[in-house]
Write a protein that holds these residues in place. Sequence first.
Motif, PDB file in Angstrom:
ATOM      1  N   ILE A   1       0.868  -1.174   0.000  1.00 21.69           N
ATOM      2  CA  ILE A   1       0.000   0.000   0.000  1.00 21.69           C
ATOM      3  C   ILE A   1       0.905   1.225   0.000  1.00 21.69           C
ATOM      4  O   ILE A   1       1.693   1.437   0.921  1.00 21.69           O
ATOM      5  N   GLN A   2       0.822   2.022  -1.051  1.00 19.24           N
ATOM      6  CA  GLN A   2       1.640   3.233  -1.179  1.00 19.24           C
ATOM      7  C   GLN A   2       0.782   4.439  -0.808  1.00 19.24           C
ATOM      8  O   GLN A   2      -0.314   4.620  -1.351  1.00 19.24           O
ATOM      9  N   THR A   3       1.234   5.219   0.153  1.00 18.40           N
ATOM     10  CA  THR A   3       0.509   6.422   0.567  1.00 18.40           C
ATOM     11  C   THR A   3       1.346   7.662   0.243  1.00 18.40           C
ATOM     12  O   THR A   3       2.570   7.569   0.095  1.00 18.40           O
ATOM     13  N   GLY A   4       0.673   8.785   0.141  1.00 13.96           N
ATOM     14  CA  GLY A   4       1.374  10.030  -0.153  1.00 13.96           C
ATOM     15  C   GLY A   4       0.724  11.210   0.560  1.00 13.96           C
ATOM     16  O   GLY A   4      -0.507  11.271   0.654  1.00 13.96           O
ATOM     17  N   SER A   5       1.543  12.108   1.070  1.00 12.69           N
ATOM     18  CA  SER A   5       1.021  13.308   1.736  1.00 12.69           C
ATOM     19  C   SER A   5       2.079  14.421   1.665  1.00 12.69           C
ATOM     20  O   SER A   5       3.242  14.171   1.339  1.00 12.69           O
ATOM     21  N   ILE A   6       1.672  15.631   1.989  1.00 13.25           N
ATOM     22  CA  ILE A   6       2.575  16.786   2.004  1.00 13.25           C
ATOM     23  C   ILE A   6       2.917  17.121   3.449  1.00 13.25           C
ATOM     24  O   ILE A   6       2.022  17.118   4.308  1.00 13.25           O
ATOM     25  N   LEU A   7       4.206  17.396   3.707  1.00 14.35           N
ATOM     26  CA  LEU A   7       4.599  17.834   5.051  1.00 14.35           C
ATOM     27  C   LEU A   7       5.352  19.168   4.932  1.00 14.35           C
ATOM     28  O   LEU A   7       5.962  19.464   3.888  1.00 14.35           O
ATOM     29  N   ARG A   8       5.284  19.925   5.988  1.00 17.09           N
ATOM     30  CA  ARG A   8       5.941  21.238   5.980  1.00 17.09           C
ATOM     31  C   ARG A   8       7.003  21.229   7.091  1.00 17.09           C
ATOM     32  O   ARG A   8       6.674  21.054   8.267  1.00 17.09           O
ATOM     33  N   ALA A   9       8.221  21.374   6.691  1.00 12.96           N
ATOM     34  CA  ALA A   9       9.357  21.392   7.636  1.00 12.96           C
ATOM     35  C   ALA A   9      10.026  22.762   7.543  1.00 12.96           C
ATOM     36  O   ALA A   9      10.655  23.086   6.517  1.00 12.96           O
ATOM     37  N   LEU A  10       9.867  23.541   8.601  1.00 12.22           N
ATOM     38  CA  LEU A  10      10.356  24.924   8.598  1.00 12.22           C
ATOM     39  C   LEU A  10       9.782  25.660   7.395  1.00 12.22           C
ATOM     40  O   LEU A  10       8.575  25.826   7.304  1.00 12.22           O
ATOM     41  N   ASP A  11      10.613  26.069   6.488  1.00  6.95           N
ATOM     42  CA  ASP A  11      10.110  26.835   5.360  1.00  6.95           C
ATOM     43  C   ASP A  11      10.049  26.012   4.059  1.00  6.95           C
ATOM     44  O   ASP A  11       9.972  26.559   2.970  1.00  6.95           O
ATOM     45  N   ARG A  12      10.082  24.693   4.211  1.00 12.24           N
ATOM     46  CA  ARG A  12      10.055  23.842   3.000  1.00 12.24           C
ATOM     47  C   ARG A  12       8.764  23.009   2.945  1.00 12.24           C
ATOM     48  O   ARG A  12       8.223  22.573   3.962  1.00 12.24           O
ATOM     49  N   VAL A  13       8.354  22.776   1.712  1.00 14.25           N
ATOM     50  CA  VAL A  13       7.210  21.891   1.439  1.00 14.25           C
ATOM     51  C   VAL A  13       7.765  20.623   0.794  1.00 14.25           C
ATOM     52  O   VAL A  13       8.360  20.676  -0.297  1.00 14.25           O
ATOM     53  N   LEU A  14       7.561  19.512   1.513  1.00  9.57           N
ATOM     54  CA  LEU A  14       8.107  18.224   1.050  1.00  9.57           C
ATOM     55  C   LEU A  14       6.958  17.219   0.838  1.00  9.57           C
ATOM     56  O   LEU A  14       5.844  17.388   1.327  1.00  9.57           O
ATOM     57  N   TYR A  15       7.315  16.162   0.110  1.00 12.46           N
ATOM     58  CA  TYR A  15       6.343  15.087  -0.157  1.00 12.46           C
ATOM     59  C   TYR A  15       6.814  13.815   0.528  1.00 12.46           C
ATOM     60  O   TYR A  15       7.962  13.385   0.320  1.00 12.46           O
ATOM     61  N   LEU A  16       5.911  13.221   1.329  1.00 12.27           N
ATOM     62  CA  LEU A  16       6.247  12.007   2.055  1.00 12.27           C
ATOM     63  C   LEU A  16       5.439  10.835   1.474  1.00 12.27           C
ATOM     64  O   LEU A  16       4.209  10.896   1.394  1.00 12.27           O
ATOM     65  N   GLU A  17       6.159   9.804   1.086  1.00 10.49           N
ATOM     66  CA  GLU A  17       5.511   8.583   0.584  1.00 10.49           C
ATOM     67  C   GLU A  17       5.960   7.409   1.452  1.00 10.49           C
ATOM     68  O   GLU A  17       7.106   7.348   1.885  1.00 10.49           O
ATOM     69  N   THR A  18       4.988   6.474   1.692  1.00 10.02           N
ATOM     70  CA  THR A  18       5.323   5.260   2.455  1.00 10.02           C
ATOM     71  C   THR A  18       4.858   4.030   1.699  1.00 10.02           C
ATOM     72  O   THR A  18       3.928   4.094   0.869  1.00 10.02           O
ATOM     73  N   LEU A  19       5.545   2.923   1.987  1.00  9.00           N
ATOM     74  CA  LEU A  19       5.127   1.621   1.447  1.00  9.00           C
ATOM     75  C   LEU A  19       4.877   0.678   2.620  1.00  9.00           C
ATOM     76  O   LEU A  19       5.743   0.525   3.491  1.00  9.00           O
ATOM     77  N   ARG A  20       3.675   0.064   2.619  1.00  5.70           N
ATOM     78  CA  ARG A  20       3.340  -0.915   3.661  1.00  5.70           C
ATOM     79  C   ARG A  20       3.109  -2.267   2.985  1.00  5.70           C
ATOM     80  O   ARG A  20       2.270  -2.403   2.099  1.00  5.70           O
ATOM     81  N   ASP A  21       3.858  -3.245   3.413  1.00  6.68           N
ATOM     82  CA  ASP A  21       3.779  -4.583   2.811  1.00  6.68           C
ATOM     83  C   ASP A  21       2.470  -5.269   3.258  1.00  6.68           C
ATOM     84  O   ASP A  21       2.242  -5.494   4.443  1.00  6.68           O
ATOM     85  N   VAL A  22       1.614  -5.553   2.281  1.00  7.20           N
ATOM     86  CA  VAL A  22       0.345  -6.244   2.588  1.00  7.20           C
ATOM     87  C   VAL A  22       0.255  -7.562   1.812  1.00  7.20           C
ATOM     88  O   VAL A  22      -0.843  -8.061   1.549  1.00  7.20           O
ATOM     89  N   SER A  23       1.406  -8.119   1.470  1.00  8.23           N
ATOM     90  CA  SER A  23       1.406  -9.387   0.722  1.00  8.23           C
ATOM     91  C   SER A  23       0.691 -10.493   1.495  1.00  8.23           C
ATOM     92  O   SER A  23       0.070 -11.397   0.909  1.00  8.23           O
TER      93      SER A  23
END
Length: 468
Positions: free
Chosen positions: A134-156
Amino acid sequence: MRFSLKLLLLSIIVMALAFGFSGFYLVNYVFETSLVREVEQALDENSILRFAFETAALNVPAKYDMLQDGSIEQIAVNLENSGQSTGRMLRISDEEKVFLYASEGFDADGEQLARTDEQTKTYRIIRLGERYYIQTGSILRALDRVLYLETLRDVSEVFEERTLGFGVYRRVTVLMLVLGTLVMYLIASWLTKPIRLLTKATKQMAAGDYGYRAKKVSSDELGQLTLDFNRMAEALEENVGKLEDELQAREDFIGAFAHELKTPLTSIIGYADMLRSRKLDEEKSILSANYIYTEGRRLESMSIRLLDIMVAKHGTPEFLQVPAENLFLYVKEMFKTNEEMDFEYRYDADTIFVESDLIITVLINLLDNACKASEPGSRIEVLGKKEQEGYRFTVKDEGVGIAPEEVKKITKAFYMVDKSRSRSRNGAGLGLALCAEILALHESRLEIDSTPGKGTAMSFLIRKGGEA
């Protein structure tokens, strides 16, 4: 195909479809429920990582105006290492969606990243090699930067459980189908047993065994069908018996007719040949002519009686209300010239619904038989009596009587109790047969009460309103 096999085959098809659809629904329901749970956990994990990343970014020393890529990578490593036991994989991208850090094995394409925006968290299920994630995606804000965080969860494991569930269910389905086939075979055999018994009974009857009956083995509709079949078989057997009796009666009639025809013809031919071939004296000529005349009259009487029987069987008589007294007066007038017998007439006055000419024929035949069976001077009673059911006619004599075993036979054509006595009086055994046919038209029958040596009483009942 036999009905039981059709029933078995349809039952197997129904069971197979039922097991197939129910199993597919059940396994997929469990799979989808587990998958939804994993998706929720993956989204929660993404939120936790985002919060942890933003918190860690606040603790980074502020040496620069903005969060450096190296610091981002370091935070990502720390977050990944803190969740090694969960098999966590993550990927960080910058504002331009350029990958800054990716866990080892995070080989997903950038499609999910392209779908991620500030308003929503996104997810998708992907397959990498033999594993499912399961691949998820969201936006995070660290100080003055806008970053993209993606995760992979093994559901085999969830997919493997689905595959295992389908495998187990297939084996269970096959086993249940085998057991169900055996059970349905027994049920189909039990349900169709009445049909097999009816089939056997039908074959037996087709082979001529009309007395065979199907055995009733149930109380349901098939049991009722068996009872109806047996009733039909009884009616068929009865009709076949009647047809056989009628055929035998016809054969007996033809044989008796041929015999009765042969006797007078033999006499006529013999005496005619004597008159033709030799010269006889006057006395013998008269005697021969008398024999020819007597036998000729007997043939004439027999033909008239046969014609009357045919008319009685196939005619359409006209029933009318007539006084019973008229019938007795007519018969009395017919026999007034017979001075050998002592006739006694006693009757009640009443009106009856009959065809008068036919009833007169019956009475004349009964009186004629009474005269033939009685010695000269004997008394013959002709009676008419009103009864609750209708009006009864009776002819009673003091003659030779009839043996009990003969009573049932005397209404058959050409049957004579004493053949020599009957022939001597121009009898052919047709009178009572004619009476029986006439009375049948009136829905009545001849009743005989006779004692050998003491006499006979023959009677019949005309019911009220013409009903027998």
